[in-house]
Motif scaffolding. Structure first.
Motif, PDB file in Angstrom:
ATOM      1  N   TRP A  61      42.581  51.408  37.417  1.00  0.00           N
ATOM      2  CA  TRP A  61      42.590  50.386  38.463  1.00  0.00           C
ATOM      3  C   TRP A  61      41.318  49.541  38.379  1.00  0.00           C
ATOM      4  O   TRP A  61      40.219  50.054  38.174  1.00  0.00           O
ATOM      5  N   MET A  62      41.486  48.239  38.543  1.00  0.00           N
ATOM      6  CA  MET A  62      40.344  47.321  38.532  1.00  0.00           C
ATOM      7  C   MET A  62      40.514  46.302  39.646  1.00  0.00           C
ATOM      8  O   MET A  62      41.608  45.773  39.859  1.00  0.00           O
ATOM      9  N   ASP A  63      39.449  46.039  40.340  1.00  0.00           N
ATOM     10  CA  ASP A  63      39.464  45.010  41.379  1.00  0.00           C
ATOM     11  C   ASP A  63      39.791  43.671  40.739  1.00  0.00           C
ATOM     12  O   ASP A  63      39.249  43.325  39.683  1.00  0.00           O
ATOM     13  N   SER A  64      40.665  42.917  41.381  1.00  0.00           N
ATOM     14  CA  SER A  64      41.100  41.649  40.777  1.00  0.00           C
ATOM     15  C   SER A  64      39.938  40.666  40.638  1.00  0.00           C
ATOM     16  O   SER A  64      39.949  39.794  39.755  1.00  0.00           O
ATOM     17  N   ASP A  65      38.914  40.774  41.505  1.00  0.00           N
ATOM     18  CA  ASP A  65      37.761  39.874  41.386  1.00  0.00           C
ATOM     19  C   ASP A  65      37.010  40.095  40.080  1.00  0.00           C
ATOM     20  O   ASP A  65      36.328  39.191  39.578  1.00  0.00           O
ATOM     21  N   ALA A  66      37.126  41.314  39.529  1.00  0.00           N
ATOM     22  CA  ALA A  66      36.407  41.632  38.296  1.00  0.00           C
ATOM     23  C   ALA A  66      37.175  41.193  37.054  1.00  0.00           C
ATOM     24  O   ALA A  66      36.592  41.107  35.972  1.00  0.00           O
ATOM     25  N   LEU A 157      48.875  43.380  39.089  1.00  0.00           N
ATOM     26  CA  LEU A 157      48.138  43.390  37.823  1.00  0.00           C
ATOM     27  C   LEU A 157      47.689  44.787  37.412  1.00  0.00           C
ATOM     28  O   LEU A 157      47.445  45.031  36.231  1.00  0.00           O
ATOM     29  N   ASN A 158      47.606  45.693  38.365  1.00  0.00           N
ATOM     30  CA  ASN A 158      47.181  47.051  38.047  1.00  0.00           C
ATOM     31  C   ASN A 158      48.329  48.023  37.819  1.00  0.00           C
ATOM     32  O   ASN A 158      48.098  49.189  37.471  1.00  0.00           O
ATOM     33  N   THR A 159      49.556  47.571  38.004  1.00  0.00           N
ATOM     34  CA  THR A 159      50.700  48.475  37.837  1.00  0.00           C
ATOM     35  C   THR A 159      51.736  47.970  36.845  1.00  0.00           C
ATOM     36  O   THR A 159      52.607  48.734  36.421  1.00  0.00           O
ATOM     37  N   ILE A 160      51.662  46.719  36.432  1.00  0.00           N
ATOM     38  CA  ILE A 160      52.649  46.173  35.489  1.00  0.00           C
ATOM     39  C   ILE A 160      52.506  46.863  34.146  1.00  0.00           C
ATOM     40  O   ILE A 160      51.399  47.248  33.732  1.00  0.00           O
ATOM     41  N   GLY A 168      48.872  48.420  33.781  1.00  0.00           N
ATOM     42  CA  GLY A 168      47.790  47.653  34.362  1.00  0.00           C
ATOM     43  C   GLY A 168      47.006  46.863  33.333  1.00  0.00           C
ATOM     44  O   GLY A 168      46.966  47.181  32.141  1.00  0.00           O
ATOM     45  N   ALA A 169      46.359  45.786  33.833  1.00  0.00           N
ATOM     46  CA  ALA A 169      45.662  44.848  32.945  1.00  0.00           C
ATOM     47  C   ALA A 169      44.504  45.489  32.199  1.00  0.00           C
ATOM     48  O   ALA A 169      44.260  45.173  31.030  1.00  0.00           O
ATOM     49  N   GLU A 170      43.768  46.386  32.872  1.00  0.00           N
ATOM     50  CA  GLU A 170      42.627  47.017  32.209  1.00  0.00           C
ATOM     51  C   GLU A 170      43.084  47.864  31.024  1.00  0.00           C
ATOM     52  O   GLU A 170      42.513  47.773  29.923  1.00  0.00           O
TER      53      GLU A 170
END
Length: 667
Positions: A61-66, A157-160, A168-170
């Motif tokens: 999980w990553m904060d979307s602001d980051a 964005l963190n679960t797709i 998730g994107a990360e």
């Protein structure tokens, strides 16, 4: 009547408004939705041994602001450009999508918003019921009423799913570019944003060309959305991409089988991502671990590590359809593309058994003879010509029997037979046996020019192994929840689609590819591996300039092997063309260890006759005989060495008519 209509006109809008208010209140009262805790489904083989699990460990999980702004903008552009201007449902986009679909008579356009996709991915199945649609609407409203837009986008964005086990994107950024999602360039972000639409299609590891085309679509959409200038988009598209080395953790056992299993759970059985990731399910499969290990062993041992050639193998139990082994490629860590189920390649002569089944049903017998010689075939009322060749340019230049033609893989005999019985007969036989890929009644279909998957071919051969009973391949026998309650219970079914006696006669013809008594102008096609086999097996080889096939069966096991290059490069005659045969032979012997040497049993109405392979007549004194099976009443009555030129018993009216047509056309 007028009063009733006025009351109805007032009642319906009121009811609709009231229903919407109740739905909104229910969504608000339900409150925020929790992301499911991780308790992934566990997979077991057919003996109850642990195989693997629904792997969501590559999920960070990553904060979307980051996250890199380019990734967020690219995702918004390609998935939901009006995300910040609607309340979960983009009605303008829905109408536009519907109009485009109507104009093109298709359902190619999608109108799901990010909120709808987020709700569906976490909590809903992929089925198309009205209940599922209503649930999606309710969960979407619930999200929009209780979460901020920033929170919804962050959750999405963190679960797709980005493929290769990356949620998730990360995880996606580290999988494809070995860097954090916060450090992605515009070029990398636009490539990554295009993957979720089809991870098995747009992954740059699987098909870089398609991934680049998808990246172009993403960049163009960003330009149309006002997120990017055309010049920056073009620079990003031309920028070189440095993909990560494939080092993701992969399942230790049967990785391609497990991949296909995950698709089966979602696409066919309609389990949700939530259930599989956190429901504590137990999934019992058809996989036989020992058989799987044997398949992987022989693939690794036979094909040298120095060659980039690829392979695929499927083995199944013909009685039930249970898939007992699956290899989708040589190395899952280098390519997750499952060639056993997703790739379709021309089977070449491995398709001929379907032709000869149709021929046996239409007046031919194993002893029917046709001349093998260079031939130009005219068809389509004389407007078109087809000139096939035998492998290596070898021909008998005299009549040979159908049994020998199959063993030698004579192409001239095959096309003559195909045209004589009518080209639609082959299409019909293959369809009934279980071939679902596109086919066409053309002369070259007799030589297997239309692509099929490895699993498809195995299913078709299983119909012959079952004496004409078709099965549906399956991977899952039972699914239970965390409390042991059965959620799915497999009930194998057979459907008799082909003639039992004809299917058995064909299966015994197919054993001839290993019998040197059928050698003629060339050796039988299985001669190189016949010494590896101790069991009686029905089989057929197949080859095209870019494909090598070997498939066969006993009543207890069916397997099909393909070897070739992903991009269709030409394979060398030797050694590339021998890999499929060698893998198949060693695998079958290993998998059949301890089984009866001959499990074939003739049904009533089928007789065995000793036939001279050269003349197609009964073997008499001075003639070499080979036991050949016939439907009772169709075996030749004359003996070799005598003067009778006809090699069939007195034919039926249908058979006489067919041969008259054949010889008339031949002249």
């Amino acid at each position: 009547m007028a009063l009733f209509l006025r009351r109805t006109a007032l009642f319906l809008p009121t009811s609709l408004v009231l229903g919407v208010i109740i739905l909104l209140l229910a969504a608000k009262i339900a409150g925020p939705m929790e992301i499911p805790a991780s308790k992934p489904a566990v997979f077991y083989d057919n003996r109850g041994q642990l195989v693997g699990k629904w792997d969501t460990t590559n999920k960070q999980w990553m904060d979307s602001d980051a996250m890199a702004p380019a990734l967020k903008l690219a995702t918004l552009a390609v998935e939901d450009r009006r995300f910040f201007h609607h309340h979960g449902f983009d009605f303008r986009r829905m109408i536009q999508s519907a109009l485009i679909d109507l104009r093109h008579f298709s359902k190619a356009q999608g109108a799901s918003t990010i909120s709808m996709q987020y709700a569906k991915n976490l909590f809903l199945s992929n089925d198309k019921t009205w209940l599922r649609k209503f649930s999606e609407m309710f969960y979407t409203i619930r999200l929009e009423m209780n979460e901020s837009k920033k929170s919804i986008l962050e959750g999405y964005l963190n679960t797709i799913y980005y493929g290769r086990g990356a949620y998730g994107a990360e995880a996606g950024a580290r999988t494809y570019f070995n860097k954090s999602a916060k450090d992605l360039s515009l070029a990398e972000a636009s490539m990554l944003a295009g993957v979720p639409n089809g991870p098995s299609v747009y992954s740059p590891f699987i098909n870089y060309g398609k991934a680049k085309k998808r990246q172009k679509v993403v960049l163009n959409t960003m330009v149309k959305s006002g997120f990017l200038s055309k010049k920056r988009a073009e620079i990003a598209y031309q920028a070189p991409l440095h993909l990560a080395h494939v080092e993701n953790k992969v399942p230790e056992k049967a990785p391609y089988f497990q991949d296909a299993l995950r698709h089966e759970l979602i696409d066919r059985l309609h389990f949700t991502q939530k259930e599989l990731a956190s429901g504590g399910l137990k999934v019992y499969t058809t996989l036989d671990n020992e058989t799987q290990e044997s398949a992987e062993h022989w693939v690794k041992r036979v094909i040298p590590s120095s060659t980039p050639i690829q392979t695929a193998l499927v083995a199944l139990d013909p009685k039930t359809g249970g898939i007992v082994a699956m290899v989708g490629g040589r190395d899952y860590t280098k390519s997750t593309y499952n060639r056993a189920v997703s790739a379709k390649r021309s089977p070449g002569s491995a398709f001929k058994p379907f032709l000869y089944y149709a021929a046996l049903q239409n007046g031919f017998t194993p002893a029917t003879r046709l001349k093998s010689e260079p031939t130009a075939f005219v068809f389509d009322n004389g407007h078109r010509e087809y000139t096939p060749n035998n492998f290596g340019g070898y021909y008998a230049n005299k009549p040979i029997t159908m049994e020998q033609a199959l063993a030698l893989s004579d192409n001239i005999f095959a096309v003559k037979t195909h045209l004589a019985i009518g080209m639609k007969k082959l299409v019909s036989a293959a369809r009934r046996a279980g071939i679902s890929s596109a086919l066409a009644p053309i002369p070259s279909l007799a030589l297997g020019t239309k692509p099929v998957s490895v699993l498809e071919l195995a299913r078709g051969y299983a119909t012959f192994a079952n004496q004409g009973a078709r099965i549906q391949p399956a991977m899952i026998t039972k699914v239970t929840d965390g409390k042991g309650q059965v959620l799915y219970d497999w009930q194998p079914k057979k459907q008799q689609v082909l003639n039992r006696k004809t299917s058995f006669v064909l299966s015994q013809m197919m054993t001839g590819i290993f019998d040197k008594r059928l050698n003629g102008y060339s050796k039988v096609t299985g001669s190189r591996i016949s010494g590896l086999l101790t069991h009686k097996v029905a089989a057929k080889t197949g080859s095209t300039p870019s494909d090598s096939w070997m498939a066969g069966f006993t009543p207890e096991l069916v397997s099909a092997v393909w070897v070739g290059y992903d991009q269709g490069e030409t394979i060398s005659t030797y050694p590339d063309s021998g890999y499929a045969k060698t893998i198949w032979a060693h695998f079958m012997e290993s998998a059949l260890k301890g089984k009866p040497k001959n499990a074939f049993k003739a049904p009533k109405g089928v007789v065995s006759v000793s036939i001279d392979p050269k003349s197609g007549l009964r073997a008499g004194k001075g003639c070499t005989g080979r036991p050949t099976y016939f439907i009772k009443g169709t075996a030749p009555t004359a003996y070799c060495g005598k003067q009778e030129p006809h090699n069939l018993e007195k034919p039926t009216k249908q058979r006489s008519s067919l041969l008259d047509r054949l010889f008339h056309w031949w002249k």
